[in-house]
Design an enzyme around this catalytic site. Structure first.
Site, PDB file in Angstrom:
ATOM      1  N   ALA A  72      86.715 -86.389 -17.413  1.00 46.86           N
ATOM      2  CA  ALA A  72      86.500 -86.572 -18.849  1.00 46.86           C
ATOM      3  C   ALA A  72      85.135 -85.986 -19.180  1.00 46.86           C
ATOM      4  CB  ALA A  72      86.528 -88.055 -19.179  1.00 46.86           C
ATOM      5  N   GLY A 119      89.032 -87.924 -14.710  1.00 45.90           N
ATOM      6  CA  GLY A 119      90.197 -87.662 -15.560  1.00 45.90           C
ATOM      7  C   GLY A 119      91.022 -86.480 -15.074  1.00 45.90           C
ATOM      8  N   GLU A 122      93.143 -87.868 -12.414  1.00 46.56           N
ATOM      9  CA  GLU A 122      94.151 -88.707 -13.077  1.00 46.56           C
ATOM     10  C   GLU A 122      95.236 -87.858 -13.735  1.00 46.56           C
ATOM     11  OE1 GLU A 122      90.846 -90.937 -15.141  1.00 46.56           O
ATOM     12  OE2 GLU A 122      92.172 -92.609 -14.690  1.00 46.56           O
ATOM     13  N   GLU A 142      84.113 -92.184 -11.054  1.00 45.38           N
ATOM     14  CA  GLU A 142      83.673 -92.946 -12.231  1.00 45.38           C
ATOM     15  C   GLU A 142      82.640 -94.022 -11.899  1.00 45.38           C
ATOM     16  OE1 GLU A 142      86.797 -92.018 -11.711  1.00 45.38           O
ATOM     17  OE2 GLU A 142      87.741 -91.389 -13.586  1.00 45.38           O
TER      18      GLU A 142
HETATM   19  N1  COA Z   1      81.758 -83.530 -18.465  1.00 43.11           N
HETATM   20  C1  COA Z   1      80.984 -82.699 -19.190  1.00 43.11           C
HETATM   21  N2  COA Z   1      80.447 -81.570 -18.692  1.00 43.11           N
HETATM   22  C2  COA Z   1      80.728 -81.275 -17.413  1.00 43.11           C
HETATM   23  C3  COA Z   1      81.528 -82.097 -16.603  1.00 43.11           C
HETATM   24  C4  COA Z   1      82.057 -83.260 -17.182  1.00 43.11           C
HETATM   25  N3  COA Z   1      82.859 -84.087 -16.510  1.00 43.11           N
HETATM   26  N4  COA Z   1      81.622 -81.547 -15.373  1.00 43.11           N
HETATM   27  C5  COA Z   1      80.910 -80.405 -15.419  1.00 43.11           C
HETATM   28  N5  COA Z   1      80.368 -80.241 -16.636  1.00 43.11           N
HETATM   29  C6  COA Z   1      79.507 -79.160 -17.112  1.00 43.11           C
HETATM   30  C7  COA Z   1      78.074 -79.281 -16.599  1.00 43.11           C
HETATM   31  O1  COA Z   1      77.343 -80.197 -17.380  1.00 43.11           O
HETATM   32  C8  COA Z   1      77.614 -77.863 -16.726  1.00 43.11           C
HETATM   33  O2  COA Z   1      77.328 -77.600 -18.078  1.00 43.11           O
HETATM   34  P1  COA Z   1      75.987 -76.783 -18.505  1.00 43.11           P
HETATM   35  O3  COA Z   1      76.154 -75.434 -17.846  1.00 43.11           O
HETATM   36  O4  COA Z   1      76.048 -76.738 -19.994  1.00 43.11           O
HETATM   37  O5  COA Z   1      74.839 -77.572 -17.952  1.00 43.11           O
HETATM   38  C9  COA Z   1      78.842 -77.061 -16.358  1.00 43.11           C
HETATM   39  O6  COA Z   1      79.955 -77.930 -16.565  1.00 43.11           O
HETATM   40  C10 COA Z   1      78.854 -76.590 -14.919  1.00 43.11           C
HETATM   41  O7  COA Z   1      78.719 -77.740 -14.090  1.00 43.11           O
HETATM   42  P2  COA Z   1      77.605 -77.852 -12.930  1.00 43.11           P
HETATM   43  O8  COA Z   1      77.356 -79.308 -12.673  1.00 43.11           O
HETATM   44  O9  COA Z   1      76.426 -77.012 -13.258  1.00 43.11           O
HETATM   45  O10 COA Z   1      78.388 -77.179 -11.707  1.00 43.11           O
HETATM   46  P3  COA Z   1      78.235 -77.501 -10.156  1.00 43.11           P
HETATM   47  O11 COA Z   1      79.031 -76.462  -9.452  1.00 43.11           O
HETATM   48  O12 COA Z   1      76.812 -77.662  -9.785  1.00 43.11           O
HETATM   49  O13 COA Z   1      78.923 -78.950  -9.938  1.00 43.11           O
HETATM   50  C11 COA Z   1      80.643 -80.618 -10.235  1.00 43.11           C
HETATM   51  C12 COA Z   1      80.296 -79.110 -10.187  1.00 43.11           C
HETATM   52  C13 COA Z   1      82.096 -80.726 -10.668  1.00 43.11           C
HETATM   53  C14 COA Z   1      80.460 -81.229  -8.847  1.00 43.11           C
HETATM   54  C15 COA Z   1      79.709 -81.323 -11.238  1.00 43.11           C
HETATM   55  O14 COA Z   1      79.747 -80.609 -12.473  1.00 43.11           O
HETATM   56  C16 COA Z   1      80.082 -82.741 -11.516  1.00 43.11           C
HETATM   57  O15 COA Z   1      79.783 -83.636 -10.721  1.00 43.11           O
HETATM   58  N6  COA Z   1      80.720 -83.031 -12.682  1.00 43.11           N
HETATM   59  C17 COA Z   1      81.037 -84.353 -13.105  1.00 43.11           C
HETATM   60  C18 COA Z   1      82.205 -84.913 -12.341  1.00 43.11           C
HETATM   61  C19 COA Z   1      82.523 -86.332 -12.779  1.00 43.11           C
HETATM   62  O16 COA Z   1      81.760 -87.253 -12.575  1.00 43.11           O
HETATM   63  N7  COA Z   1      83.702 -86.510 -13.391  1.00 43.11           N
HETATM   64  C20 COA Z   1      84.173 -87.800 -13.830  1.00 43.11           C
HETATM   65  C21 COA Z   1      83.885 -87.987 -15.262  1.00 43.11           C
HETATM   66  S1  COA Z   1      84.459 -89.580 -15.781  1.00 43.11           S
END
Ligand code: COA
Length: 268
Positions: A72, A119, A122, A142
């Site tokens: 999400a 999400g 999910e 989460e």
């Molecule tokens: N919501 C909003 N933005 C998200 C996102 C999310 N769930 N997951 C990634 N993004 C965005 C980042 O903020 C970043 O945006 P920016 O370039 O404007 O700063 C962009 O996507 C790229 O992500 P980044 O974190 O720089 O890539 P990465 O390769 O270093 O890491 C992940 C990838 C997936 C490991 C990391 O983005 C992450 O942990 N995301 C969240 C996962 C999460 O907790 N999901 C559950 C949500 S309830």
């Protein structure tokens, strides 16, 4: 709109080819994170795929090389902090959309091409089946954010992979390599990244070559049965077995076997 013309969405790609609707979450700069408008569009895309009689199956995937769907949209979720009613409404809304996918009445495959987190995981769990590339990572992170899964994942993961796996994934919030997700049954088939598309298509082709009504009945039976006790589930199985016996497809399938030819099912 003709069945083969692409539908237009802001955050999705939707196209039908050869009876398969391909739905691609398309926010690659945000790792395909699900904001409210993307979830709304997914609901419309699932409705369209269900209503379109030319669509026999769905492949759901994410745009780009890195992510299926990274969860999400956390920026949007943050706006719900301190607002129990708003957050609960959002969860109920997302659950409703994901339930549409689960109850499409047509097989759906989540083709997990990268991160499937929160999400995103999910969403994949709401599909009938899941394939993944070996470089994918899945999880329900989460609790790392101080929340819990809200789009049905706590319930579906426990039903698909068992409560032990659901507890491990939810409580640790860890990311699991696709091999581990495959080992515990979350991922049905695992492929090298370059083989993911072909392997997924091959799996779908195998399903679409079978008796369409039998496939439909099989999906419904598992879906309706997973909340039932064994005896009630067997009663339901008996009912479906009888329904299958009334179909022309059954006669065709068995005649084809006896006559040593390929069955030509009509879905009747
Ligand atoms: N919501 C909003 N933005 C998200 C996102 C999310 N769930 N997951 C990634 N993004 C965005 C980042 O903020 C970043 O945006 P920016 O370039 O404007 O700063 C962009 O996507 C790229 O992500 P980044 O974190 O720089 O890539 P990465 O390769 O270093 O890491 C992940 C990838 C997936 C490991 C990391 O983005 C992450 O942990 N995301 C969240 C996962 C999460 O907790 N999901 C559950 C949500 S309830």
């Amino acid at each position: 709109m003709s069945p083969d013309s692409p539908m237009s969405y802001e955050n999705l790609l939707y196209a039908v080819e050869g009876g398969v609707a391909r739905i691609t979450v398309n926010r690659p700069d945000k790792m395909n994170a699900l904001n409210f408008s993307t979830i709304t569009e997914l609901g419309s895309a699932f409705d369209a795929a269900k209503a379109d009689e030319s669509v026999r199956a769905v492949i759901l995937t994410g745009s780009g090389e890195k992510a299926f769907v990274a969860g999400a949209d956390i920026t949007e979720l943050l706006a719900q902090a301190g607002n129990a009613k708003g957050a609960a409404d959002l969860a109920a809304f997302g659950q409703g959309v994901f339930r549409k996918l689960e109850h499409l009445g047509k097989p759906s495959i989540a083709m997990v091409n990268g991160f499937a987190l929160g999400g995103g995981c999910e969403l994949a769990l709401s599909c009938t089946l899941r394939t993944a590339s070996t470089n994918a990572k899945l999880g329900l992170p989460e609790t790392s954010l101080g929340i819990i899964p809200g789009y049905g994942g706590s319930q579906r993961l426990a039903r698909i992979a068992g409560p032990g796996v659901a507890r491990e994934w939810i409580l640790t919030g860890d990311m699991f390599p696709a091999e581990e997700a495959h080992r515990v049954g979350v991922i049905n088939r695992l492929f090298a990244p370059e083989d993911l598309e072909e392997g997924t298509q091959k799996m779908l082709k195998s399903i679409l070559a079978k008796g369409p009504l039998a496939v439909k009945f099989g999906m419904e039976l598992v879906l309706r049965g997973w909340d039932m006790d064994q005896t009630s589930g067997e009663a339901l199985e008996t009912e479906y077995f009888g329904k299958a016996a009334e179909t022309e497809d059954m006669r065709e399938g068995m005649s084809a076997f006896v006559e040593k030819r390929r069955a030509a099912f009509q879905g009747k």
